[in-house]
Design a protein around this motif. Structure first.
Motif, PDB file in Angstrom:
ATOM      1  N   TYR A   5       0.861  -1.295  -0.205  1.00  0.00           N
ATOM      2  CA  TYR A   5       0.326  -0.503  -0.221  1.00  0.00           C
ATOM      3  C   TYR A   5       0.641   0.863  -0.243  1.00  0.00           C
ATOM      4  N   ASP A   6       0.333   2.509  -0.320  1.00  0.00           N
ATOM      5  CA  ASP A   6       0.806   3.486  -0.559  1.00  0.00           C
ATOM      6  C   ASP A   6       0.371   4.520   0.969  1.00  0.00           C
ATOM      7  N   VAL A   7      -0.357   4.263   1.403  1.00  0.00           N
ATOM      8  CA  VAL A   7      -0.320   4.863   2.716  1.00  0.00           C
ATOM      9  C   VAL A   7      -1.646   3.932   3.738  1.00  0.00           C
ATOM     10  N   LEU A  23      -7.322   9.802  -1.467  1.00  0.00           N
ATOM     11  CA  LEU A  23      -5.981   9.981  -1.910  1.00  0.00           C
ATOM     12  C   LEU A  23      -5.688   8.068  -3.385  1.00  0.00           C
ATOM     13  N   ALA A  24      -7.514   7.519  -2.651  1.00  0.00           N
ATOM     14  CA  ALA A  24      -8.016   6.502  -3.916  1.00  0.00           C
ATOM     15  C   ALA A  24      -7.942   7.350  -4.673  1.00  0.00           C
ATOM     16  N   TYR A  26      -5.916   9.412  -6.374  1.00  0.00           N
ATOM     17  CA  TYR A  26      -5.336  10.120  -7.277  1.00  0.00           C
ATOM     18  C   TYR A  26      -4.198   8.745  -7.737  1.00  0.00           C
ATOM     19  N   ASP A  27      -5.004   7.266  -7.527  1.00  0.00           N
ATOM     20  CA  ASP A  27      -4.301   6.175  -7.794  1.00  0.00           C
ATOM     21  C   ASP A  27      -3.652   5.674  -6.813  1.00  0.00           C
ATOM     22  N   LYS A  28      -3.559   5.660  -5.811  1.00  0.00           N
ATOM     23  CA  LYS A  28      -2.675   5.581  -4.264  1.00  0.00           C
ATOM     24  C   LYS A  28      -3.612   4.619  -3.997  1.00  0.00           C
ATOM     25  N   ARG A  29      -2.747   3.310  -3.383  1.00  0.00           N
ATOM     26  CA  ARG A  29      -3.079   2.129  -2.801  1.00  0.00           C
ATOM     27  C   ARG A  29      -3.544   2.475  -1.073  1.00  0.00           C
ATOM     28  N   VAL A  30      -4.679   2.260  -0.631  1.00  0.00           N
ATOM     29  CA  VAL A  30      -4.511   2.765   0.453  1.00  0.00           C
ATOM     30  C   VAL A  30      -5.418   1.061   1.083  1.00  0.00           C
ATOM     31  N   GLN A  47      -8.869  -0.310  -7.048  1.00  0.00           N
ATOM     32  CA  GLN A  47      -7.682   0.372  -7.484  1.00  0.00           C
ATOM     33  C   GLN A  47      -9.105   0.751  -9.235  1.00  0.00           C
TER      34      GLN A  47
END
Length: 48
Positions: A5-7, A23-24, A26-30, A47
């Motif tokens: 995960y990114d965050v 955040l999701a 911005y295509d972040k894996r949360v 995603q």
């Protein structure tokens, strides 16, 4: 199964959910964790 995960967001209240949602976008894996009461819940974003 191992995931990365990114965050990690601790708390799935209104603020934690808004942060994870943003955040999701911005295509972040949360990974969102919530420990309300004594039951722990794990919420994983999908995603696009």
């Amino acid at each position: 199964m191992q995931r990365e995960y990114d965050v990690i967001v601790a708390g799935a209240g209104i603020v934690g959910a808004a942060i994870a949602y943003g955040l999701a976008g911005y295509d972040k894996r949360v990974l969102m964790l919530d420990g309300a009461d004594t039951d722990y819940r794990v919420l994983i974003s999908t995603q696009k």
